[in-house]
Scaffold this motif. Structure first.
Motif, PDB file in Angstrom:
ATOM      1  N   LYS A 192      -5.240  -4.036 -15.279  1.00  4.54           N
ATOM      2  CA  LYS A 192      -4.501  -5.244 -14.909  1.00  4.54           C
ATOM      3  C   LYS A 192      -5.432  -6.146 -14.095  1.00  4.54           C
ATOM      4  O   LYS A 192      -5.607  -5.929 -12.898  1.00  4.54           O
ATOM      5  CB  LYS A 192      -3.269  -4.884 -14.084  1.00  4.54           C
ATOM      6  CG  LYS A 192      -2.211  -4.094 -14.845  1.00  4.54           C
ATOM      7  CD  LYS A 192      -1.039  -3.735 -13.939  1.00  4.54           C
ATOM      8  CE  LYS A 192       0.001  -2.940 -14.719  1.00  4.54           C
ATOM      9  NZ  LYS A 192       1.111  -2.468 -13.830  1.00  4.54           N
ATOM     10  N   PRO A 193      -6.040  -7.146 -14.721  1.00  5.39           N
ATOM     11  CA  PRO A 193      -7.032  -7.993 -14.034  1.00  5.39           C
ATOM     12  C   PRO A 193      -6.531  -8.659 -12.763  1.00  5.39           C
ATOM     13  O   PRO A 193      -7.325  -8.937 -11.857  1.00  5.39           O
ATOM     14  CB  PRO A 193      -7.386  -9.034 -15.103  1.00  5.39           C
ATOM     15  CG  PRO A 193      -7.127  -8.342 -16.400  1.00  5.39           C
ATOM     16  CD  PRO A 193      -5.931  -7.474 -16.159  1.00  5.39           C
ATOM     17  N   GLY A 194      -5.250  -8.875 -12.654  1.00  5.61           N
ATOM     18  CA  GLY A 194      -4.733  -9.557 -11.476  1.00  5.61           C
ATOM     19  C   GLY A 194      -4.285  -8.652 -10.354  1.00  5.61           C
ATOM     20  O   GLY A 194      -3.810  -9.130  -9.313  1.00  5.61           O
ATOM     21  N   ILE A 195      -4.442  -7.356 -10.512  1.00  6.53           N
ATOM     22  CA  ILE A 195      -3.984  -6.419  -9.495  1.00  6.53           C
ATOM     23  C   ILE A 195      -4.829  -6.555  -8.222  1.00  6.53           C
ATOM     24  O   ILE A 195      -6.011  -6.893  -8.288  1.00  6.53           O
ATOM     25  CB  ILE A 195      -4.033  -4.966 -10.028  1.00  6.53           C
ATOM     26  CG1 ILE A 195      -3.074  -4.054  -9.251  1.00  6.53           C
ATOM     27  CG2 ILE A 195      -5.450  -4.403  -9.985  1.00  6.53           C
ATOM     28  CD1 ILE A 195      -2.857  -2.699  -9.930  1.00  6.53           C
ATOM     29  N   THR A 196      -4.231  -6.317  -7.075  1.00  4.80           N
ATOM     30  CA  THR A 196      -4.962  -6.372  -5.804  1.00  4.80           C
ATOM     31  C   THR A 196      -4.901  -5.026  -5.100  1.00  4.80           C
ATOM     32  O   THR A 196      -3.943  -4.265  -5.260  1.00  4.80           O
ATOM     33  CB  THR A 196      -4.387  -7.442  -4.868  1.00  4.80           C
ATOM     34  OG1 THR A 196      -3.002  -7.158  -4.599  1.00  4.80           O
ATOM     35  CG2 THR A 196      -4.523  -8.823  -5.471  1.00  4.80           C
ATOM     36  N   CYS A 197      -5.932  -4.751  -4.314  1.00  6.05           N
ATOM     37  CA  CYS A 197      -6.006  -3.521  -3.531  1.00  6.05           C
ATOM     38  C   CYS A 197      -6.133  -3.887  -2.054  1.00  6.05           C
ATOM     39  O   CYS A 197      -7.099  -4.532  -1.652  1.00  6.05           O
ATOM     40  CB  CYS A 197      -7.205  -2.671  -3.960  1.00  6.05           C
ATOM     41  SG  CYS A 197      -7.412  -1.145  -3.006  1.00  6.05           S
ATOM     42  N   SER A 198      -5.150  -3.496  -1.260  1.00  3.41           N
ATOM     43  CA  SER A 198      -5.184  -3.751   0.176  1.00  3.41           C
ATOM     44  C   SER A 198      -5.764  -2.535   0.887  1.00  3.41           C
ATOM     45  O   SER A 198      -5.379  -1.388   0.596  1.00  3.41           O
ATOM     46  CB  SER A 198      -3.772  -4.030   0.698  1.00  3.41           C
ATOM     47  OG  SER A 198      -3.241  -5.199   0.115  1.00  3.41           O
ATOM     48  N   VAL A 199      -6.698  -2.784   1.825  1.00  2.16           N
ATOM     49  CA  VAL A 199      -7.374  -1.695   2.521  1.00  2.16           C
ATOM     50  C   VAL A 199      -7.172  -1.828   4.022  1.00  2.16           C
ATOM     51  O   VAL A 199      -7.188  -2.936   4.567  1.00  2.16           O
ATOM     52  CB  VAL A 199      -8.882  -1.652   2.171  1.00  2.16           C
ATOM     53  CG1 VAL A 199      -9.561  -2.950   2.520  1.00  2.16           C
ATOM     54  CG2 VAL A 199      -9.563  -0.479   2.867  1.00  2.16           C
ATOM     55  N   ILE A 200      -6.957  -0.711   4.682  1.00  2.81           N
ATOM     56  CA  ILE A 200      -6.918  -0.652   6.142  1.00  2.81           C
ATOM     57  C   ILE A 200      -7.885   0.433   6.593  1.00  2.81           C
ATOM     58  O   ILE A 200      -7.835   1.567   6.096  1.00  2.81           O
ATOM     59  CB  ILE A 200      -5.500  -0.338   6.666  1.00  2.81           C
ATOM     60  CG1 ILE A 200      -4.547  -1.510   6.385  1.00  2.81           C
ATOM     61  CG2 ILE A 200      -5.538  -0.061   8.178  1.00  2.81           C
ATOM     62  CD1 ILE A 200      -3.116  -1.264   6.842  1.00  2.81           C
ATOM     63  N   PHE A 201      -8.775   0.088   7.532  1.00  5.97           N
ATOM     64  CA  PHE A 201      -9.700   1.050   8.119  1.00  5.97           C
ATOM     65  C   PHE A 201      -9.106   1.570   9.431  1.00  5.97           C
ATOM     66  O   PHE A 201      -8.729   0.781  10.300  1.00  5.97           O
ATOM     67  CB  PHE A 201     -11.060   0.395   8.396  1.00  5.97           C
ATOM     68  CG  PHE A 201     -11.808  -0.015   7.159  1.00  5.97           C
ATOM     69  CD1 PHE A 201     -12.542   0.910   6.437  1.00  5.97           C
ATOM     70  CD2 PHE A 201     -11.757  -1.329   6.700  1.00  5.97           C
ATOM     71  CE1 PHE A 201     -13.229   0.542   5.291  1.00  5.97           C
ATOM     72  CE2 PHE A 201     -12.433  -1.718   5.558  1.00  5.97           C
ATOM     73  CZ  PHE A 201     -13.177  -0.779   4.849  1.00  5.97           C
ATOM     74  N   THR A 202      -9.041   2.880   9.570  1.00  4.80           N
ATOM     75  CA  THR A 202      -8.464   3.475  10.780  1.00  4.80           C
ATOM     76  C   THR A 202      -9.468   3.577  11.915  1.00  4.80           C
ATOM     77  O   THR A 202      -9.094   3.641  13.076  1.00  4.80           O
ATOM     78  CB  THR A 202      -7.919   4.875  10.486  1.00  4.80           C
ATOM     79  OG1 THR A 202      -9.012   5.730  10.088  1.00  4.80           O
ATOM     80  CG2 THR A 202      -6.871   4.842   9.382  1.00  4.80           C
TER      81      THR A 202
END
Length: 372
Positions: A192-202
């Motif tokens: 899915k080219p429009g998918i996004t991945c949200s990242v959080i660094f602990t």
């Protein structure tokens, strides 16, 4: 602290005398043939963490079965001078001549401080950036191209996500972690080219409270498929499952923790690297300084698919896996932009897994929402 650990600490009191007497440098290749090879394995956390340490502990259990090998272990050793004391104790008290200090922060300055003092002891570090001409010959680095598995995790996530938002909970923004985040995102975006991945660094490898908070925050943002790069994924897996989300695991299988949420996972197979270093030590051959491998070489593997994974997802992931094993699939190729819009890989350029540029990755790709 168990009795073995306490005895190792006490042994340090006699270490100075042993050093002065010149007895610690007496190990030589010929001695290895006369007695079992003693191997020390050191963990930064508990051996049953369903994650990084457990993956190494599973391999330690396997190498105990090898002929002529004795294994000593110590867990919960922080990335401080404490690991120098543990390594010294294993050398002085247990006679260890091959050490596997497994955590990233053990390398510099701790392994590098001890290696010159014990030239007859071999140090095999997981993930260390060993450099020829810069680091001692009795030090080595091994790691696996687990970004291949994280890419496959991403393919599955891309198929299974309904919201078009996936999530990554990470410890520190070091190159290996960034490489996994990017591979996971690129795998999902291939579906899915429009998918996004949200990242959080602990901020650290094992922070249960922050990992739970990060998972809940990402769930609140609408992310519905999670993966991670922390030492013990247990909290993330269980928290995501409680929120009704899906999970792709990391390090070892966490399927037992959330069987109705676990899609698949990226797992280590450290036996390959351990066995290579052990074979060299037993044969008196030079210490292997730089070991790397992926799916093809047996350094990494995928968890079995969960029952909820669709046939279409399996078919695409399995097809890419076949190409990876054949060496005909490249994850990082141009044109590729980072998440700030700058071109990081030019059109037509392909980075192979052995490319040193990947060892120093310092960006997040387009589609990743987050910063460091």
């Amino acid at each position: 602290m168990n009795s073995d650990s306490l005895n190792r600490r006490k042994s340090l009191q006699t270490l100075a005398a042993l050093t002065a007497a010149g007895t610690l440098g007496s190990w030589a290749p010929r001695a290895l043939a006369q007695k079992p090879l003693t191997v020390g394995v050191i963990y930064v956390g508990p051996r049953d963490d369903y994650g990084y340490n457990q993956a190494h502990a599973q391999t330690a259990a396997e190498i105990k079965k090898l002929p002529g090998v004795k294994v000593v272990e110590e867990e919960n050793v922080p990335e401080t001078s404490a690991v120098q004391k543990t390594m010294t104790g294993m050398i002085a008290q247990d006679g260890a001549s091959l050490l596997f200090p497994t955590s990233f922060g053990y390398f510099d300055p701790h392994i590098l401080a001890l290696a010159p003092k014990y030239p007859d002891v071999r140090f095999s570090h997981c993930g260390g950036m060993w450099t020829e001409g810069k680091h001692p010959k009795n030090v080595g680095s091994f790691f696996g191209y687990i970004d291949e598995c994280q890419y496959l995790n991403g393919v599955i996530a891309g198929h299974m996500s309904k919201s078009g938002k996936i999530a990554f909970v990470a410890a520190k923004p070091i190159p290996q972690v960034l490489r996994n985040i990017n591979a996971f995102t690129l795998g999902a975006r291939s579906v899915k080219p429009g998918i996004t991945c949200s990242v959080i660094f602990t901020g650290d490898w094992s922070m249960a409270v922050k990992e739970a908070e990060a998972t809940n925050s990402l769930a609140d943002q609408g992310c519905d498929v999670f993966t991670m790069h922390v030492d013990g994924p247990k909290v993330i897996v269980e928290t995501a499952a409680k929120r009704g989300k899906m999970v792709c695991g990391y390090h070892a299988s966490q399927a037992k923790l959330a069987p109705n949420a676990y899609l698949t996972g990226a797992e280590w197979n450290w036996f390959t690297a351990y066995k290579t270093a052990i074979d060299a030590a037993q044969a008196g051959k030079p210490h292997p300084n730089f070991l790397r491998g992926g799916l093809k070489e047996g350094y990494v593997k995928m968890s079995p698919y969960g029952s909820m994974v669709t046939d279409a997802a399996k078919k695409q992931a399995d097809g890419i896996k076949v190409q990876m094993v054949a060496g005909s699939f490249d994850i990082f190729k141009g044109p590729l932009k980072d998440n700030k819009g700058a071109t990081v890989i030019a059109a037509g350029k392909v980075l192979k897994q052995t490319d040193p540029v990947l060892e120093g990755m310092n960006y997040l790709v387009e589609g990743v929402q987050g910063s460091f």
